[in-house]
Design a protein around this motif. Structure first.
Motif, PDB file in Angstrom:
ATOM      1  N   ASP B   1       0.849  -1.187   0.000  1.00 40.20           N
ATOM      2  CA  ASP B   1       0.000   0.000   0.000  1.00 40.20           C
ATOM      3  C   ASP B   1       0.894   1.250   0.000  1.00 40.20           C
ATOM      4  N   ALA B   2       0.815   2.075  -1.040  1.00 39.82           N
ATOM      5  CA  ALA B   2       1.662   3.240  -1.165  1.00 39.82           C
ATOM      6  C   ALA B   2       0.957   4.496  -0.678  1.00 39.82           C
ATOM      7  N   GLY B   3      -0.141   4.360   0.038  1.00 39.32           N
ATOM      8  CA  GLY B   3      -0.805   5.512   0.636  1.00 39.32           C
ATOM      9  C   GLY B   3      -1.401   6.454  -0.378  1.00 39.32           C
ATOM     10  N   ILE B   4      -2.008   5.931  -1.434  1.00 35.68           N
ATOM     11  CA  ILE B   4      -2.598   6.767  -2.483  1.00 35.68           C
ATOM     12  C   ILE B   4      -4.115   6.716  -2.388  1.00 35.68           C
ATOM     13  N   THR B   5      -4.719   7.880  -2.343  1.00 39.81           N
ATOM     14  CA  THR B   5      -6.175   7.949  -2.381  1.00 39.81           C
ATOM     15  C   THR B   5      -6.596   8.840  -3.540  1.00 39.81           C
ATOM     16  N   GLN B   6      -7.776   8.556  -4.048  1.00 38.85           N
ATOM     17  CA  GLN B   6      -8.340   9.352  -5.135  1.00 38.85           C
ATOM     18  C   GLN B   6      -9.742   9.795  -4.752  1.00 38.85           C
ATOM     19  N   SER B   7     -10.074  11.027  -5.142  1.00 34.42           N
ATOM     20  CA  SER B   7     -11.427  11.503  -4.881  1.00 34.42           C
ATOM     21  C   SER B   7     -11.900  12.377  -6.037  1.00 34.42           C
ATOM     22  N   PRO B   8     -13.199  12.285  -6.389  1.00 34.49           N
ATOM     23  CA  PRO B   8     -14.128  11.289  -5.875  1.00 34.49           C
ATOM     24  C   PRO B   8     -13.831   9.915  -6.459  1.00 34.49           C
ATOM     25  N   ARG B   9     -14.486   8.906  -5.959  1.00 35.32           N
ATOM     26  CA  ARG B   9     -14.305   7.565  -6.520  1.00 35.32           C
ATOM     27  C   ARG B   9     -15.255   7.337  -7.699  1.00 35.32           C
ATOM     28  N   HIS B  10     -16.375   8.013  -7.675  1.00 36.57           N
ATOM     29  CA  HIS B  10     -17.339   7.926  -8.766  1.00 36.57           C
ATOM     30  C   HIS B  10     -17.896   9.317  -9.017  1.00 36.57           C
ATOM     31  N   LYS B  11     -18.089   9.634 -10.302  1.00 39.29           N
ATOM     32  CA  LYS B  11     -18.687  10.931 -10.616  1.00 39.29           C
ATOM     33  C   LYS B  11     -19.456  10.838 -11.929  1.00 39.29           C
ATOM     34  N   VAL B  12     -20.640  11.447 -11.918  1.00 39.24           N
ATOM     35  CA  VAL B  12     -21.433  11.603 -13.122  1.00 39.24           C
ATOM     36  C   VAL B  12     -21.557  13.096 -13.372  1.00 39.24           C
ATOM     37  N   THR B  13     -21.273  13.505 -14.582  1.00 38.59           N
ATOM     38  CA  THR B  13     -21.337  14.918 -14.907  1.00 38.59           C
ATOM     39  C   THR B  13     -21.912  15.099 -16.303  1.00 38.59           C
ATOM     40  N   GLU B  14     -22.125  16.332 -16.672  1.00 38.40           N
ATOM     41  CA  GLU B  14     -22.703  16.622 -17.982  1.00 38.40           C
ATOM     42  C   GLU B  14     -21.650  17.212 -18.915  1.00 38.40           C
ATOM     43  N   THR B  15     -21.847  16.961 -20.182  1.00 40.00           N
ATOM     44  CA  THR B  15     -20.952  17.518 -21.190  1.00 40.00           C
ATOM     45  C   THR B  15     -20.834  19.025 -21.023  1.00 40.00           C
ATOM     46  N   GLY B  16     -19.589  19.501 -21.097  1.00 35.16           N
ATOM     47  CA  GLY B  16     -19.343  20.938 -21.025  1.00 35.16           C
ATOM     48  C   GLY B  16     -19.008  21.457 -19.639  1.00 35.16           C
ATOM     49  N   THR B  17     -19.198  20.632 -18.635  1.00 36.77           N
ATOM     50  CA  THR B  17     -18.889  21.105 -17.270  1.00 36.77           C
ATOM     51  C   THR B  17     -17.441  20.796 -16.924  1.00 36.77           C
ATOM     52  N   PRO B  18     -16.828  21.620 -16.079  1.00 33.96           N
ATOM     53  CA  PRO B  18     -15.463  21.315 -15.637  1.00 33.96           C
ATOM     54  C   PRO B  18     -15.495  20.259 -14.531  1.00 33.96           C
ATOM     55  N   GLU B 100      11.511   2.409 -10.483  1.00 33.58           N
ATOM     56  CA  GLU B 100      11.172   1.198 -11.217  1.00 33.58           C
ATOM     57  C   GLU B 100       9.869   0.558 -10.795  1.00 33.58           C
ATOM     58  N   THR B 101       9.269   1.043  -9.758  1.00 34.40           N
ATOM     59  CA  THR B 101       8.022   0.440  -9.290  1.00 34.40           C
ATOM     60  C   THR B 101       6.925   1.492  -9.282  1.00 34.40           C
ATOM     61  N   GLN B 102       5.813   1.173  -9.876  1.00 37.51           N
ATOM     62  CA  GLN B 102       4.670   2.081  -9.862  1.00 37.51           C
ATOM     63  C   GLN B 102       3.543   1.454  -9.074  1.00 37.51           C
ATOM     64  N   TYR B 103       2.963   2.256  -8.206  1.00 39.20           N
ATOM     65  CA  TYR B 103       1.795   1.831  -7.456  1.00 39.20           C
ATOM     66  C   TYR B 103       0.635   2.731  -7.814  1.00 39.20           C
ATOM     67  N   PHE B 104      -0.543   2.115  -7.881  1.00 38.13           N
ATOM     68  CA  PHE B 104      -1.720   2.827  -8.348  1.00 38.13           C
ATOM     69  C   PHE B 104      -2.709   3.098  -7.220  1.00 38.13           C
ATOM     70  N   GLY B 105      -3.440   4.177  -7.372  1.00 39.06           N
ATOM     71  CA  GLY B 105      -4.577   4.452  -6.516  1.00 39.06           C
ATOM     72  C   GLY B 105      -5.754   3.585  -6.910  1.00 39.06           C
ATOM     73  N   PRO B 106      -6.873   3.703  -6.182  1.00 40.62           N
ATOM     74  CA  PRO B 106      -8.022   2.815  -6.411  1.00 40.62           C
ATOM     75  C   PRO B 106      -8.822   3.146  -7.669  1.00 40.62           C
TER      76      PRO B 106
END
Lengths: 115, 113
Positions: B1-18, B100-106
């Motif tokens: 575990d490389a201590g990586i978090t991502q937010s949000p985990r899920h998102k629904v948005t509309e075309t044209g929005t940032p 040489e090693t890459q760890y990924f967030g969820p």
């Protein structure tokens, strides 16, 4: 041209058998690194093993080993004594010459372990 | 575990929005990356960072920008989201003498309607 080729889109293997997942790569850089990742159905990417182009020995990590054949530009992943939990998508990746923007992934092989 | 978090985990948005996705790491890694994963394409590098305020483009950077004002945070912004940016986004860090090693967030699952 594809830099990383995984020719097996899907494989079915009986539990406890050894598995070889194929990966070939293309680079003219003498310095590069090769990676394998596992992605289970839950979606996370799990680092498995790394091989540097100058490493003399094949990399091993537990049940995983990397069969590195430099002249053939081949970096196959070998899983010994497969388990049901090995069912997942497996990705081969390459980084060229220490350049961090040149990390390229193959399209993956889906492995199914049969009980 | 490389201590990586991502937010949000899920998102629904509309075309044209940032849209801004956040990657946070707790172990002071210098290198951070944003990838997108799409069926049939594997993972493709969008942008990466090699230090605070030091970023560069990857393979599929069009339509995306990034910022890194602190070591621990790497932000990915879709200035005006399009349906083609519907994807799963992964953040990663690298470590090791030669990175040489890459760890990924969820991962973050983004749907643009």
């Amino acid at each position: 041209a594809q830099k990383i080729t995984q020719t097996q889109p899907g494989m079915f293997v009986q539990e406890k058998e050894a598995v070889t997942l194929d990966c070939t790569y293309d680079t003219s850089d003498p310095s590069y690194g090769l990676f394998w990742y596992k992605q289970p159905s839950s979606g996370e990417m799990i680092f498995l093993i790394y091989q540097g182009s100058y490493d003399q020995q094949n990399a091993t990590e537990g049940r995983y080993s990397l069969n590195f054949q430099k002249a053939r530009k081949s970096a196959n992943l070998v899983i010994s004594a497969s388990q049901l939990g090995d069912s997942a998508m497996y990705f081969c990746a390459m980084r060229e010459g220490g350049r961090d923007d040149k990390i390229i992934f193959g399209k993956g092989t889906r492995l199914h372990i049969l009980p | 575990d490389a201590g990586i978090t991502q937010s949000p985990r899920h998102k629904v948005t509309e075309t044209g929005t940032p849209v801004t996705l956040r990657c946070h790491q707790t172990e002071n890694h210098r290198y951070m990356y944003w990838y997108r994963q799409d069926p049939g394409h594997g993972l493709r590098l969008i942008h990466y960072s090699y230090g605070v305020k030091d970023t560069d483009k990857g393979e599929v950077s069009d339509g995306y920008s990034v910022s890194r004002s602190k070591t621990e945070d790497f932000l990915l912004t879709l200035e005006s989201a399009t349906s083609s940016q519907t994807s799963v986004y992964f953040c990663a860090i690298s470590e090791g003498t030669y990175q040489e090693t890459q760890y990924f967030g969820p991962g973050t699952r983004l749907l643009v309607l």
